[in-house]
Design an enzyme around this catalytic site. Structure first.
Site, short mmCIF file in Angstrom:
data_model
loop_
_atom_site.label_atom_id
_atom_site.label_comp_id
_atom_site.label_asym_id
_atom_site.label_seq_id
_atom_site.Cartn_x
_atom_site.Cartn_y
_atom_site.Cartn_z
N SER A 508 0.85 -1.19 0.00
CA SER A 508 0.00 0.00 0.00
C SER A 508 0.89 1.25 0.00
O SER A 508 1.67 1.43 -0.92
CB SER A 508 -0.94 -0.04 1.20
OG SER A 508 -1.98 0.88 1.04
N ASP A 595 -8.50 -5.01 -6.23
CA ASP A 595 -8.19 -4.02 -5.20
C ASP A 595 -9.05 -2.77 -5.36
O ASP A 595 -8.95 -2.08 -6.36
CB ASP A 595 -6.70 -3.66 -5.29
CG ASP A 595 -6.21 -2.87 -4.10
OD1 ASP A 595 -7.03 -2.26 -3.38
OD2 ASP A 595 -4.98 -2.85 -3.87
N HIS A 627 -6.70 -5.79 -1.86
CA HIS A 627 -5.64 -4.95 -1.30
C HIS A 627 -4.78 -5.80 -0.36
O HIS A 627 -4.91 -5.75 0.86
CB HIS A 627 -6.25 -3.77 -0.56
CG HIS A 627 -5.27 -2.65 -0.32
ND1 HIS A 627 -4.63 -1.99 -1.34
CD2 HIS A 627 -4.83 -2.08 0.83
CE1 HIS A 627 -3.85 -1.06 -0.83
NE2 HIS A 627 -3.94 -1.09 0.48
#
Length: 683
Positions: A508, A595, A627
């Site tokens: 991320s 995601d 994600h």
């Protein structure tokens, strides 16, 4: 709930919740791989495979225990009488996507859990009857994400949930009848970030985002939202100030509050007069959680997490309990679940150098009984110690960081390396989140492969006060990145590693930091591993989920505003995609196709840009992930590629990729030839 959580009212800001001959000074680094070989190799699957048991909860009436454990290789919910774990049985039968957590309904008859499809984060709410095993989907809607508004110990037959099936941007509050599954609208949401209810499930407070990134709070009286604000919070305090919950009688409202101070204090507000009293504060860190009296809702103890988590009792009774636990437990412990009578606690113990375990604590008898070890296959494994560090940034900030050294250079676990070894800089996501002390699967895995591992709470990380968060405003790829560079310099100066043997890795925001590291400082890192990281900040902000609407202004104020020319220029300047041609070092990218936070396009864009310039990059995509990688077979497959990639880059050891790719859904979209062993694994 068993304790006040700091996200009782949803935050306005969601979390985006990895060369030739060596110079003389690096020769010890190359030798470290030989020394590491003397330490037994821990199999990847033992670290990243399914835990035997995790996430235990005790039912409110104390009669049942639930936990997460594999059923036919997939994590599911299990339950057993608290007096006889031998009678355990699985309650759910997920066949592919793991259930990662569960919680009890207040009636003790139903275990609740949320589940999405393929990582799309459209979480629906399910319940399973403990006796009959009947499973109910309480929110059978498409493209819908459920939120829990409140579960009360005083109202047994229903809970409050938020559902965004009417408008994807906003969650309407419904009362859910747990027996019939009937949803009754309580409050239509016309632009509010969240709602707070009392123990009678009566809505009392709501929050609305301001154009400046701050928040305005309104009281709800007799089901109507007042038009005059009860209080307001500016941008600086927006992540460190929030209401937590009411006492049972509804007369006192607890807040975590940083207004007129830096770190969040725990405040008690008299609802009638509005007067607030400081219950607890710590200049080092925000108050992280609070334990409430099960009957009255009064706070009995609170938690502070600076270098390590600490519980601070506010009553003599809690003081005695915490003293007993501290005396009889080896390692850090967390109170994870309590029954309604509050005489039975579930305690999670984390020794760091041994797998975590869960214990039942009988408060009356002052007795601890072990329920299970989460990963018994790691008992006796050569796990490494973690060492908290305070590292100074170039402009004087204190960066709370965590260092793990391989046993080959620190067999006694002192935190001092006998010689330099390659280092992996593990960057956490968020960025509005933090690294913590404790067992960390990535630290253990990489240290076992012969690497020092360093995790840094760079500016913008949460838990260290509002000034530390605000110091990161508009600093993506600049001062936030400088903090990471300063931590690497610290590691080099302290003999932990050498400057030519450092990799950067993260997911991320940590993936963004990896791309930024390779694009903005092309010769600093030997290689990088990016997991679901954004490459183009402009397209990132274009594709955030609709239910993040309330946090949009905070993104703009803290990252850059794409609606202004100045903001567009800043976002362009801080996007690694626009500097892909400058990348010189090997890059591995992993991405989930579904995601919703960091769209798959973020990875595809930079891979295409590198391909166009004939710059080597390896790209692995998972069609059934979002994600991050929830399915162990996928996580193991990507980590198999990663450790062989790092082995070539840094010289550490690696377990062969073997059949991990074939066992997963991995699709190697590009660059298999640049990752050692990957071409062979695909045959």
């Amino acid at each position: 709930m068993n304790r006040i959580a700091l996200n009782a009212l949803p935050s306005l800001l969601p979390v985006l919740l990895l060369a030739g001959a060596l110079p003389v000074h690096a020769q010890n680094v190359a030798a470290s791989a030989t020394a590491a070989s003397e330490v037994p190799l821990i199999e990847r699957a033992k670290i990243f495979g399914n835990a035997s048991k995790s996430g235990a909860n005790i039912s409110p009436d104390g009669k049942w225990l639930s936990w997460i454990a594999p059923r036919d290789g997939v994590l599911n919910v299990w339950v057993a009488p608290s007096s006889d774990l031998a009678r355990a049985k699985p309650l759910t039968e997920e066949k592919s996507r793991p259930i990662r957590s569960s919680f009890w309904a207040p009636d003790s008859n139903t275990v609740l859990f949320i589940q999405d499809k393929g990582g799309d984060e459209n979480f629906l709410l399910y319940g399973v009857d403990v006796v009959s095993g009947k499973q109910t989907n309480y929110t059978p809607f498409e493209k819908t994400r459920v939120q829990i508004v409140n579960i009360s110990s005083k109202v047994k037959d229903r809970i409050l949930i938020g559902v965004n099936n009417r408008d994807p941007k906003w969650h309407d509050v419904h009362s859910l009848d747990l027996k019939t599954g009937k949803l009754t609208l309580v409050q239509q949401n016309d632009g509010y970030a969240g709602f707070l209810a009392d123990e009678q499930l009566k809505l009392r407070l709501t929050i609305k985002a301001r154009a400046d990134g701050g928040a305005t709070y309104y009281r709800i009286v007799d089901g109507k939202i007042e038009t005059t604000p009860v209080t307001e919070v500016g941008l600086d305090d927006s992540q460190t100030t929030a209401p937590l919950g009411f006492t049972t009688d509804g007369k006192t409202l607890y807040w975590t509050d940083s207004r007129n101070r830096n770190t969040s204090a725990l405040l008690a507000q008299d609802v009638a007069s509005g007067k607030t009293t400081v219950v607890a504060e710590d200049p080092r860190a925000d108050i992280s959680n609070a334990l409430q009296d099960k009957r009255t809702g009064r706070v009995l103890a609170y938690g502070v997490d600076y270098l390590k988590q600490e519980y601070v009792p506010l009553t003599e009774e809690l003081k005695a309990d915490l003293a007993y636990l501290k005396k009889n437990i080896k390692g850090q412990f967390f109170l994870s679940s309590r029954n309604e009578a509050d005489d039975k606690w579930l305690i999670t113990v984390d020794p760091v150098t041994a797998p975590s375990s869960t214990w039942l604590y009988d408060r009356k008898a002052k007795k601890l009984s072990q329920l299970y070890v989460s990963r018994p296959e790691l008992e006796g494994a050569p796990l490494a110690a973690m060492h908290p560090q305070e590292i100074k940034s170039r402009d004087g900030l204190t960066l709370v960081s965590y260092l793990t050294l391989p046993k080959s250079v620190d067999a006694a676990g002192t935190g001092r390396a006998s010689k330099p070894v390659p280092l992996v800089l593990m960057v956490h996501g968020g960025p509005w989140a933090r690294d913590r002390y404790g067992y960390n699967s990535y630290h253990q895995w990489l240290a076992n492969r012969g690497y020092a591992v360093l995790s840094v709470n760079y500016r913008g990380s949460t838990g260290f006060g509002k000034n530390f968060i605000s110091a990161a405003d508009l600093q993506w790829g600049r001062k936030m990145h400088d903090d990471l560079l300063d931590a690497v310099d610290w590691a080099v100066k302290n003999g932990i590693t050498t400057s030519d043997k450092v990799a950067i890795m993260g997911g991320s925001y940590g993936g963004y930091a990896t791309l930024a590291g390779l694009a903005f400082t092309p010769t600093t890192f030997a290689c990088g591993v990016d997991i679901v990281g954004p490459s183009n900040l402009f397209t990132l902000l274009q594709t955030i989920p609709p239910y993040w609407e309330a946090g949009k202004q905070q993104f703009y104020k803290r990252m850059g505003d794409p609606t202004t020319e100045e903001g567009k220029a800043l976002l362009k300047e801080r996007s690694p995609l626009n500097f892909a041609a400058d990348i010189q070092r090997p890059l591995l990218i992993g991405q989930g196709a579904n995601d919703p936070r960091v769209n798959v396009r973020e990875s595809v864009q930079i891979v295409d840009a590198m391909k166009a310039k004939n710059i080597p990059v390896t790209y692995v995509e998972f069609p059934d992930e979002g994600h991050g990688f929830a399915r162990p077979v996928n996580n193991i497959a990507f980590n198999a590629v990663t450790e062989n990639f790092l082995g070539k880059c840094l010289g550490g050891r690696a377990e062969p990729i073997g059949g991990t790719i074939k066992a997963s859904t991995a699709q190697v979209k590009y660059g298999a030839e640049f990752a050692p062993g990957l071409v062979e694994a695909l045959k």
